[in-house]
Design a protein around this motif. Structure first.
Motif, PDB file in Angstrom:
ATOM      1  N   TYR A 173       0.851  -1.185   0.000  1.00 45.81           N
ATOM      2  CA  TYR A 173       0.000   0.000   0.000  1.00 45.81           C
ATOM      3  C   TYR A 173       0.891   1.241   0.000  1.00 45.81           C
ATOM      4  CZ  TYR A 173      -3.710  -3.247   1.361  1.00 45.81           C
ATOM      5  OH  TYR A 173      -4.599  -4.280   1.395  1.00 45.81           O
ATOM      6  N   TYR A 174       0.474   2.236  -0.776  1.00 44.76           N
ATOM      7  CA  TYR A 174       1.250   3.469  -0.905  1.00 44.76           C
ATOM      8  C   TYR A 174       0.359   4.678  -0.615  1.00 44.76           C
ATOM      9  CZ  TYR A 174       4.509   0.475  -3.497  1.00 44.76           C
ATOM     10  OH  TYR A 174       5.368  -0.542  -3.878  1.00 44.76           O
ATOM     11  N   VAL A 175       0.886   5.630   0.135  1.00 39.48           N
ATOM     12  CA  VAL A 175       0.225   6.910   0.352  1.00 39.48           C
ATOM     13  C   VAL A 175       1.069   7.993  -0.310  1.00 39.48           C
ATOM     14  CG1 VAL A 175      -0.401   8.685   2.041  1.00 39.48           C
ATOM     15  CG2 VAL A 175      -0.959   6.280   2.489  1.00 39.48           C
ATOM     16  N   PHE A 176       0.441   8.737  -1.221  1.00 34.06           N
ATOM     17  CA  PHE A 176       1.078   9.870  -1.871  1.00 34.06           C
ATOM     18  C   PHE A 176       0.501  11.140  -1.249  1.00 34.06           C
ATOM     19  CE2 PHE A 176       1.593   6.409  -4.669  1.00 34.06           C
ATOM     20  CZ  PHE A 176       2.473   6.703  -5.701  1.00 34.06           C
ATOM     21  N   GLY A 177       1.354  12.081  -0.858  1.00 30.61           N
ATOM     22  CA  GLY A 177       0.849  13.307  -0.262  1.00 30.61           C
ATOM     23  C   GLY A 177       1.892  14.404  -0.188  1.00 30.61           C
ATOM     24  N   ILE A 178       1.407  15.613  -0.042  1.00 31.86           N
ATOM     25  CA  ILE A 178       2.275  16.778   0.133  1.00 31.86           C
ATOM     26  C   ILE A 178       2.067  17.319   1.534  1.00 31.86           C
ATOM     27  CG2 ILE A 178       2.583  19.200  -0.539  1.00 31.86           C
ATOM     28  CD1 ILE A 178       2.310  18.400  -3.390  1.00 31.86           C
ATOM     29  N   GLU A 179       3.157  17.533   2.244  1.00 27.77           N
ATOM     30  CA  GLU A 179       3.051  18.053   3.599  1.00 27.77           C
ATOM     31  C   GLU A 179       2.599  19.512   3.567  1.00 27.77           C
ATOM     32  OE1 GLU A 179       5.621  17.717   7.760  1.00 27.77           O
ATOM     33  OE2 GLU A 179       6.393  16.910   5.852  1.00 27.77           O
ATOM     34  N   ARG A 180       1.754  19.872   4.521  1.00 26.04           N
ATOM     35  CA  ARG A 180       1.267  21.243   4.606  1.00 26.04           C
ATOM     36  C   ARG A 180       2.447  22.212   4.516  1.00 26.04           C
ATOM     37  NH1 ARG A 180      -3.617  23.216   6.742  1.00 26.04           N
ATOM     38  NH2 ARG A 180      -3.542  25.372   7.457  1.00 26.04           N
ATOM     39  N   PRO A 181       2.515  23.059   3.482  1.00 27.12           N
ATOM     40  CA  PRO A 181       3.735  23.836   3.232  1.00 27.12           C
ATOM     41  C   PRO A 181       3.895  25.023   4.167  1.00 27.12           C
ATOM     42  CG  PRO A 181       2.056  24.416   1.618  1.00 27.12           C
ATOM     43  CD  PRO A 181       1.483  23.290   2.454  1.00 27.12           C
ATOM     44  N   LYS A 182       5.146  25.361   4.426  1.00 23.51           N
ATOM     45  CA  LYS A 182       5.440  26.552   5.214  1.00 23.51           C
ATOM     46  C   LYS A 182       5.239  27.809   4.380  1.00 23.51           C
ATOM     47  CE  LYS A 182       8.772  24.177   8.191  1.00 23.51           C
ATOM     48  NZ  LYS A 182      10.185  24.121   8.668  1.00 23.51           N
ATOM     49  N   ILE A 183       5.474  27.670   3.076  1.00 23.68           N
ATOM     50  CA  ILE A 183       5.247  28.769   2.147  1.00 23.68           C
ATOM     51  C   ILE A 183       3.967  28.469   1.377  1.00 23.68           C
ATOM     52  CG2 ILE A 183       6.142  30.047   0.172  1.00 23.68           C
ATOM     53  CD1 ILE A 183       8.943  29.228   1.055  1.00 23.68           C
ATOM     54  N   ARG A 184       2.996  29.349   1.469  1.00 19.12           N
ATOM     55  CA  ARG A 184       1.709  29.120   0.824  1.00 19.12           C
ATOM     56  C   ARG A 184       1.874  28.891  -0.675  1.00 19.12           C
ATOM     57  NH1 ARG A 184      -3.506  33.250   0.797  1.00 19.12           N
ATOM     58  NH2 ARG A 184      -4.947  31.837  -0.266  1.00 19.12           N
ATOM     59  N   GLY A 185       1.223  27.843  -1.158  1.00 20.38           N
ATOM     60  CA  GLY A 185       1.254  27.562  -2.589  1.00 20.38           C
ATOM     61  C   GLY A 185       2.435  26.744  -3.054  1.00 20.38           C
ATOM     62  N   ASP A 186       3.264  26.247  -2.119  1.00 21.84           N
ATOM     63  CA  ASP A 186       4.425  25.441  -2.492  1.00 21.84           C
ATOM     64  C   ASP A 186       4.014  23.975  -2.539  1.00 21.84           C
ATOM     65  OD1 ASP A 186       6.849  24.297  -2.959  1.00 21.84           O
ATOM     66  OD2 ASP A 186       7.819  24.986  -1.123  1.00 21.84           O
ATOM     67  N   TYR A 187       3.676  23.509  -3.728  1.00 27.89           N
ATOM     68  CA  TYR A 187       3.195  22.145  -3.907  1.00 27.89           C
ATOM     69  C   TYR A 187       4.107  21.377  -4.860  1.00 27.89           C
ATOM     70  CZ  TYR A 187      -0.923  24.536  -2.074  1.00 27.89           C
ATOM     71  OH  TYR A 187      -1.783  25.286  -1.313  1.00 27.89           O
ATOM     72  N   ARG A 188       5.410  21.454  -4.627  1.00 28.85           N
ATOM     73  CA  ARG A 188       6.386  20.845  -5.531  1.00 28.85           C
ATOM     74  C   ARG A 188       6.898  19.494  -5.046  1.00 28.85           C
ATOM     75  NH1 ARG A 188      10.826  23.186  -5.131  1.00 28.85           N
ATOM     76  NH2 ARG A 188      10.329  24.253  -3.185  1.00 28.85           N
ATOM     77  N   ILE A 189       6.900  19.279  -3.721  1.00 25.23           N
ATOM     78  CA  ILE A 189       7.541  18.086  -3.165  1.00 25.23           C
ATOM     79  C   ILE A 189       6.484  17.072  -2.734  1.00 25.23           C
ATOM     80  CG2 ILE A 189       9.116  17.204  -1.418  1.00 25.23           C
ATOM     81  CD1 ILE A 189      10.339  20.000  -1.272  1.00 25.23           C
ATOM     82  N   GLU A 190       6.439  15.984  -3.447  1.00 20.74           N
ATOM     83  CA  GLU A 190       5.492  14.907  -3.165  1.00 20.74           C
ATOM     84  C   GLU A 190       6.192  13.797  -2.388  1.00 20.74           C
ATOM     85  OE1 GLU A 190       2.931  11.630  -5.759  1.00 20.74           O
ATOM     86  OE2 GLU A 190       4.170  13.147  -6.747  1.00 20.74           O
ATOM     87  N   GLN A 191       5.596  13.403  -1.260  1.00 25.53           N
ATOM     88  CA  GLN A 191       6.163  12.335  -0.446  1.00 25.53           C
ATOM     89  C   GLN A 191       5.377  11.042  -0.671  1.00 25.53           C
ATOM     90  OE1 GLN A 191       7.111  13.433   3.672  1.00 25.53           O
ATOM     91  NE2 GLN A 191       6.576  15.556   3.177  1.00 25.53           N
TER      92      GLN A 191
END
Length: 309
Positions: A173-191
């Motif tokens: 099982y895999y969970v893909f997600g982006i951590e709540r960013p410190k800089i608003r609108g920073d959605y570049r790093i997917e974990q």
């Protein structure tokens, strides 16, 4: 007297804000006959936007189709309420022919904001793992359809993830997600997190870094002509610019993503300003869209000061 004055000031501020920036979301259904080609750059043209049928308490976004029946379609949504400026999760029932809203059932409400009620099906069980990054953790719930409520099962990931996507491949099982960013609108790093069990524990195994803000989840995984597709939000240059379709593959147990296509809001249609959710179930597709309350005022302001998402 003092509290009344503060409330009055807040109301004036809200009224001014709504006049220039305020708006609402709606959701739309696309029939199997009008299926979107995820391999092309395509603008939505055939969406049937929900007739709110007198509903005025708020708006709906982040739609996931729960079931398609003979006469109705049941959809899990974020229901944003005007009176408390916060989202909760609800099931809406929509007439299959007229696209008119028939019923709204609250299924989960917390003190913190809820959205993105992503669905994971396991046999006859239906699980929901909504976005609740304000709560600090990604939880999973079982959906009790008879009582129209979500029953908490546990925590998948001890991180404030945004718009997560759950995938099962073979016995993993895999969970893909982006951590709540410190800089608003920073959605570049997917974990990416992995577990041998649906309910965890999950361990982080990988990061995918994009030069652009185009990694945040936009819906559940789905298959299209044999390809495994992950829908993601295009937030480059502002929020809700469209939905990108990534083809997912595995190379030495590492996830690879290849962009196939994207859809954008239809500038000549309804709800033209934002589009950030795309889901399929039983041949039907559902999306959402945003429209300003006062688009003319908004356009005038944007000429002076561009609005960032």
């Amino acid at each position: 007297m003092y509290s009344s004055f503060i409330f009055y000031k807040m109301r004036i501020k809200d009224l001014i804000s709504n006049a220039f920036y305020g708006g609402m979301y709606n959701v739309a259904l696309i029939t199997p006959n009008d299926s979107v080609d995820v391999r092309k750059t395509e603008v939505e043209k055939t969406a049937h936007w929900i007739d709110m049928n007198g509903y005025t308490h708020g708006w709906f976004a982040d739609p996931f189709i729960y079931d398609v029946k003979d006469d109705v379609i049941e959809v899990l949504v974020e229901e944003y309420e005007y009176h408390n400026s916060k989202g909760k999760l609800s099931m809406i029932t929509v007439d299959k022919k007229t696209y008119k809203l028939l019923k709204v059932d609250e299924i989960l409400c917390l003190d913190t904001h809820l959205s993105f009620p992503n669905i994971f099906r396991d046999g006859d069980k239906v699980y929901v793992y909504p976005e609740n990054s304000e709560g600090g953790r990604l939880k999973i719930y079982e959906f009790d359809y008879q009582n129209k409520k979500l029953v908490e099962i546990g925590v998948l990931v001890e991180k404030p993830l945004l718009d997560s996507q759950l995938l099962k491949i073979d016995d993993s099982y895999y969970v893909f997600g982006i951590e709540r960013p410190k800089i608003r609108g920073d959605y570049r790093i997917e974990q990416i997190f992995k577990s041998s069990s649906l309910f965890g524990p999950y361990e982080k195994t990988q990061e995918i870094v994009n030069e652009k803000n185009e990694q945040r989840g936009a819906g559940a995984f789905f298959y299209d002509n044999g390809s495994l597709i992950r829908p993601a939000q295009c937030c480059e240059g502002g929020y809700g610019k469209g939905v990108i379709f990534y083809e997912i593959s595995f190379d030495n147990n590492m996830v690879k993503e290849k962009m196939l296509g994207r859809i954008s809001p239809n500038p000549k249609g309804n709800w033209t300003q934002q589009l950030h959710t795309f889901n399929r179930h039983k041949g039907w597709t559902i999306i959402d869209g945003y429209e300003y309350f006062h688009p003319t005022l908004n356009k005038l302001v944007s000429l002076v000061r561009p609005i960032k998402g």
